[in-house]
Scaffold this motif. Structure first.
Motif, PDB file in Angstrom:
ATOM      1  N   ALA A   4      66.144 -16.094   2.212  1.00  0.00           N
ATOM      2  CA  ALA A   4      65.493 -15.535   1.150  1.00  0.00           C
ATOM      3  C   ALA A   4      64.937 -14.085   1.352  1.00  0.00           C
ATOM      4  N   LEU A   5      64.838 -13.111   0.187  1.00  0.00           N
ATOM      5  CA  LEU A   5      64.481 -11.812   0.227  1.00  0.00           C
ATOM      6  C   LEU A   5      63.228 -11.884  -0.619  1.00  0.00           C
ATOM      7  N   VAL A   6      61.987 -11.413  -0.327  1.00  0.00           N
ATOM      8  CA  VAL A   6      60.817 -11.641  -1.348  1.00  0.00           C
ATOM      9  C   VAL A   6      60.676  -9.990  -1.746  1.00  0.00           C
ATOM     10  N   VAL A   7      60.531  -9.919  -3.112  1.00  0.00           N
ATOM     11  CA  VAL A   7      60.265  -8.463  -3.766  1.00  0.00           C
ATOM     12  C   VAL A   7      59.362  -8.424  -4.627  1.00  0.00           C
ATOM     13  N   ASP A   8      58.046  -7.887  -4.476  1.00  0.00           N
ATOM     14  CA  ASP A   8      57.007  -7.497  -5.277  1.00  0.00           C
ATOM     15  C   ASP A   8      56.278  -6.517  -4.813  1.00  0.00           C
ATOM     16  N   VAL A  13      50.792 -11.064  -3.251  1.00  0.00           N
ATOM     17  CA  VAL A  13      51.503 -11.711  -4.201  1.00  0.00           C
ATOM     18  C   VAL A  13      52.700 -11.873  -3.099  1.00  0.00           C
ATOM     19  N   ARG A  14      53.185 -10.783  -2.659  1.00  0.00           N
ATOM     20  CA  ARG A  14      54.401 -11.087  -1.703  1.00  0.00           C
ATOM     21  C   ARG A  14      53.947 -11.842  -0.544  1.00  0.00           C
ATOM     22  N   ALA A  15      52.820 -11.543   0.084  1.00  0.00           N
ATOM     23  CA  ALA A  15      52.488 -12.294   1.311  1.00  0.00           C
ATOM     24  C   ALA A  15      52.262 -13.810   1.016  1.00  0.00           C
ATOM     25  N   GLY A  16      51.845 -14.064  -0.241  1.00  0.00           N
ATOM     26  CA  GLY A  16      51.587 -15.449  -0.575  1.00  0.00           C
ATOM     27  C   GLY A  16      52.943 -16.409  -0.708  1.00  0.00           C
ATOM     28  N   LEU A  17      53.879 -15.482  -1.218  1.00  0.00           N
ATOM     29  CA  LEU A  17      55.401 -16.069  -1.489  1.00  0.00           C
ATOM     30  C   LEU A  17      56.044 -16.390  -0.163  1.00  0.00           C
TER      31      LEU A  17
END
Length: 222
Positions: A4-8, A13-17
Protein backbone atom coordinates in the motif's frame (compact mmCIF):
# COMPACT_ATOMS: atom_id res chain seq x y z
CA UNK A 1 0.75 -9.41 1.42
CA UNK A 2 -0.97 -6.28 0.12
CA UNK A 3 1.42 -3.45 -0.76
CA UNK A 4 0.00 0.00 0.00
CA UNK A 5 0.88 3.64 -0.63
CA UNK A 6 -0.66 6.24 1.71
CA UNK A 7 -1.29 9.75 0.38
CA UNK A 8 -2.52 12.56 2.64
CA UNK A 9 -1.30 16.12 3.14
CA UNK A 10 -1.92 16.00 6.91
CA UNK A 11 1.01 14.37 8.68
CA UNK A 12 -0.95 13.04 11.67
CA UNK A 13 -3.66 11.52 9.46
CA UNK A 14 -1.05 9.92 7.24
CA UNK A 15 0.96 8.60 10.18
CA UNK A 16 -2.18 7.14 11.76
CA UNK A 17 -3.12 5.33 8.56
CA UNK A 18 0.39 3.96 8.13
CA UNK A 19 0.49 2.69 11.72
CA UNK A 20 -2.92 1.03 11.41
CA UNK A 21 -2.07 -0.68 8.14
CA UNK A 22 1.28 -1.95 9.35
CA UNK A 23 -0.24 -3.27 12.58
CA UNK A 24 -2.67 -5.27 10.42
CA UNK A 25 0.12 -6.78 8.35
CA UNK A 26 -0.19 -4.54 5.30
CA UNK A 27 3.14 -3.70 3.66
CA UNK A 28 3.19 0.10 3.46
CA UNK A 29 5.73 0.73 0.69
CA UNK A 30 5.54 4.51 0.69
CA UNK A 31 3.97 7.75 1.86
CA UNK A 32 3.19 10.98 0.02
CA UNK A 33 1.98 14.39 1.13
CA UNK A 34 0.67 15.65 -2.23
CA UNK A 35 -0.42 14.47 -5.65
CA UNK A 36 2.90 14.99 -7.42
CA UNK A 37 4.74 13.00 -4.77
CA UNK A 38 2.06 10.30 -5.02
CA UNK A 39 2.65 9.94 -8.78
CA UNK A 40 6.40 9.57 -8.23
CA UNK A 41 5.97 7.12 -5.34
CA UNK A 42 3.46 5.01 -7.27
CA UNK A 43 5.88 4.64 -10.17
CA UNK A 44 8.79 3.81 -7.84
CA UNK A 45 7.05 1.37 -5.48
CA UNK A 46 4.27 -0.15 -7.65
CA UNK A 47 1.75 -0.66 -4.80
CA UNK A 48 -1.34 -2.85 -5.03
CA UNK A 49 -3.54 -0.26 -3.30
CA UNK A 50 -3.24 3.50 -2.93
CA UNK A 51 -5.14 5.35 -0.20
CA UNK A 52 -5.57 8.74 -1.83
CA UNK A 53 -6.65 11.95 -0.12
CA UNK A 54 -8.79 13.88 -2.57
CA UNK A 55 -8.16 17.51 -1.64
CA UNK A 56 -4.52 18.50 -1.30
CA UNK A 57 -2.50 21.61 -2.11
CA UNK A 58 -0.81 21.50 -5.49
CA UNK A 59 -1.81 18.45 -7.49
CA UNK A 60 -5.17 17.08 -6.28
CA UNK A 61 -5.99 13.45 -5.67
CA UNK A 62 -8.12 13.47 -8.81
CA UNK A 63 -5.26 14.58 -11.07
CA UNK A 64 -2.89 12.20 -9.31
CA UNK A 65 -5.33 9.32 -9.90
CA UNK A 66 -5.50 10.12 -13.62
CA UNK A 67 -1.71 10.35 -13.91
CA UNK A 68 -1.01 7.18 -11.95
CA UNK A 69 -3.48 5.05 -13.90
CA UNK A 70 -2.35 6.49 -17.24
CA UNK A 71 1.32 5.73 -16.51
CA UNK A 72 0.95 2.46 -14.57
CA UNK A 73 2.21 -0.86 -15.86
CA UNK A 74 -0.13 -3.85 -15.58
CA UNK A 75 -1.48 -4.60 -13.11
CA UNK A 76 -2.42 -1.02 -12.29
CA UNK A 77 -2.86 -0.13 -8.62
CA UNK A 78 -6.34 0.05 -7.15
CA UNK A 79 -7.00 3.55 -5.84
CA UNK A 80 -9.16 4.07 -2.77
CA UNK A 81 -10.27 7.67 -2.32
CA UNK A 82 -10.41 9.10 1.21
CA UNK A 83 -13.14 11.70 1.51
CA UNK A 84 -15.20 13.67 4.01
CA UNK A 85 -18.51 13.49 2.13
CA UNK A 86 -19.74 10.50 0.12
CA UNK A 87 -22.07 12.36 -2.27
CA UNK A 88 -19.38 14.80 -3.34
CA UNK A 89 -18.55 16.06 -6.82
CA UNK A 90 -14.87 15.55 -6.06
CA UNK A 91 -15.55 11.87 -5.39
CA UNK A 92 -17.50 11.63 -8.64
CA UNK A 93 -14.58 13.14 -10.54
CA UNK A 94 -12.21 10.66 -8.92
CA UNK A 95 -14.41 7.70 -9.87
CA UNK A 96 -14.63 9.14 -13.38
CA UNK A 97 -10.83 9.20 -13.45
CA UNK A 98 -10.70 5.50 -12.58
CA UNK A 99 -10.58 5.24 -8.78
CA UNK A 100 -11.86 1.88 -7.54
CA UNK A 101 -13.88 3.20 -4.63
CA UNK A 102 -14.09 5.68 -1.81
CA UNK A 103 -14.09 5.62 1.96
CA UNK A 104 -15.23 8.22 4.44
CA UNK A 105 -12.41 9.59 6.59
CA UNK A 106 -14.40 9.02 9.77
CA UNK A 107 -14.71 5.28 9.06
CA UNK A 108 -13.45 3.03 11.84
CA UNK A 109 -10.26 0.91 11.66
CA UNK A 110 -12.13 -2.30 10.81
CA UNK A 111 -13.96 -0.65 7.93
CA UNK A 112 -10.71 0.80 6.59
CA UNK A 113 -8.89 -2.53 6.72
CA UNK A 114 -11.82 -4.34 5.10
CA UNK A 115 -11.86 -1.70 2.37
CA UNK A 116 -8.15 -2.12 1.65
CA UNK A 117 -8.56 -5.91 1.52
CA UNK A 118 -11.60 -5.66 -0.77
CA UNK A 119 -10.06 -3.19 -3.18
CA UNK A 120 -6.75 -5.05 -3.17
CA UNK A 121 -8.59 -8.25 -4.07
CA UNK A 122 -10.37 -6.59 -6.97
CA UNK A 123 -13.81 -6.51 -5.35
CA UNK A 124 -16.22 -3.61 -5.29
CA UNK A 125 -15.96 -1.69 -2.07
CA UNK A 126 -19.44 -0.28 -1.71
CA UNK A 127 -22.98 -1.18 -2.67
CA UNK A 128 -23.60 -0.50 -6.39
CA UNK A 129 -26.58 1.66 -5.40
CA UNK A 130 -24.18 4.13 -3.75
CA UNK A 131 -22.24 4.51 -6.98
CA UNK A 132 -25.48 4.98 -8.87
CA UNK A 133 -26.71 7.72 -6.51
CA UNK A 134 -23.38 9.50 -6.80
CA UNK A 135 -23.30 9.30 -10.59
CA UNK A 136 -26.93 10.35 -10.98
CA UNK A 137 -26.21 13.37 -8.78
CA UNK A 138 -23.25 14.61 -10.80
CA UNK A 139 -23.15 13.02 -14.26
CA UNK A 140 -23.58 15.59 -17.00
CA UNK A 141 -24.59 13.91 -20.24
CA UNK A 142 -24.86 16.02 -23.37
CA UNK A 143 -28.21 17.72 -23.97
CA UNK A 144 -28.75 15.24 -26.78
CA UNK A 145 -26.65 12.25 -25.67
CA UNK A 146 -25.22 10.11 -28.42
CA UNK A 147 -23.90 6.66 -27.69
CA UNK A 148 -20.12 6.49 -27.76
CA UNK A 149 -18.78 4.78 -30.91
CA UNK A 150 -16.71 2.57 -28.59
CA UNK A 151 -19.93 1.00 -27.30
CA UNK A 152 -20.49 -0.47 -30.74
CA UNK A 153 -17.59 -2.83 -30.03
CA UNK A 154 -19.57 -4.53 -27.26
CA UNK A 155 -21.63 -7.63 -27.82
CA UNK A 156 -25.34 -7.50 -27.03
CA UNK A 157 -24.79 -9.40 -23.77
CA UNK A 158 -21.88 -7.17 -22.72
CA UNK A 159 -24.04 -4.11 -23.35
CA UNK A 160 -26.88 -5.63 -21.34
CA UNK A 161 -24.59 -6.39 -18.39
CA UNK A 162 -23.13 -2.87 -18.54
CA UNK A 163 -26.63 -1.33 -18.47
CA UNK A 164 -27.67 -3.39 -15.45
CA UNK A 165 -24.42 -2.58 -13.66
CA UNK A 166 -25.06 1.12 -14.24
CA UNK A 167 -28.59 0.77 -12.89
CA UNK A 168 -27.09 -0.34 -9.56
CA UNK A 169 -27.53 -4.12 -9.73
CA UNK A 170 -24.92 -6.37 -8.13
CA UNK A 171 -23.37 -9.27 -10.03
CA UNK A 172 -25.66 -11.68 -8.19
CA UNK A 173 -28.76 -9.65 -9.11
CA UNK A 174 -27.64 -9.44 -12.74
CA UNK A 175 -27.07 -13.19 -12.87
CA UNK A 176 -30.58 -13.79 -11.51
CA UNK A 177 -32.16 -11.39 -14.01
CA UNK A 178 -30.31 -12.73 -17.05
CA UNK A 179 -30.35 -16.41 -15.96
CA UNK A 180 -26.58 -16.74 -16.24
CA UNK A 181 -23.93 -17.53 -13.62
CA UNK A 182 -22.26 -14.85 -11.53
CA UNK A 183 -18.92 -15.86 -13.08
CA UNK A 184 -20.37 -15.25 -16.55
CA UNK A 185 -21.58 -11.80 -15.46
CA UNK A 186 -18.05 -10.96 -14.30
CA UNK A 187 -16.62 -12.21 -17.59
CA UNK A 188 -18.98 -10.07 -19.69
CA UNK A 189 -18.37 -6.98 -17.55
CA UNK A 190 -14.59 -7.45 -17.58
CA UNK A 191 -14.62 -7.85 -21.36
CA UNK A 192 -16.73 -4.72 -21.75
CA UNK A 193 -14.40 -2.75 -19.49
CA UNK A 194 -11.36 -4.01 -21.39
CA UNK A 195 -12.86 -2.98 -24.75
CA UNK A 196 -13.76 0.46 -23.36
CA UNK A 197 -10.36 0.87 -21.64
CA UNK A 198 -11.96 1.34 -18.21
CA UNK A 199 -10.08 0.90 -14.95
CA UNK A 200 -12.96 0.19 -12.57
CA UNK A 201 -16.60 -0.78 -12.25
CA UNK A 202 -17.41 2.73 -11.04
CA UNK A 203 -15.82 4.19 -14.18
CA UNK A 204 -18.06 1.89 -16.23
CA UNK A 205 -21.14 3.30 -14.48
CA UNK A 206 -19.98 6.85 -15.20
CA UNK A 207 -19.49 6.08 -18.89
CA UNK A 208 -22.92 4.44 -19.16
CA UNK A 209 -24.60 7.62 -17.87
CA UNK A 210 -22.47 10.16 -19.70
CA UNK A 211 -22.82 8.33 -23.01
CA UNK A 212 -26.61 8.12 -22.72
CA UNK A 213 -26.63 4.32 -22.52
CA UNK A 214 -28.45 4.74 -19.20
CA UNK A 215 -30.35 7.80 -18.02
CA UNK A 216 -31.12 9.01 -14.48
CA UNK A 217 -34.18 7.24 -13.12
CA UNK A 218 -33.21 3.84 -14.44
CA UNK A 219 -34.04 4.16 -18.13
CA UNK A 220 -31.66 2.88 -20.76
CA UNK A 221 -31.12 3.34 -24.45
CA UNK A 222 -32.48 0.61 -26.69
Amino acid sequence: MTRALVVDDQFLVRAGLVALLRAAGVDVVGEASDGAEAVAQAAATRPDVILMDIRMPGMSGITATERILAEAEDPAPRILILTTFDLDEYVYSALRAGASGFLLKDSGPERLLNAVAAVGGGDTLFAPSVTRRLVEAFARPAETPQLSPDLAALTARETEVLKLTARGLSNVEISDQLFISEATVKTHLNRAMSKLDLASRAQAVVLAYESGLVTPGGGSAP
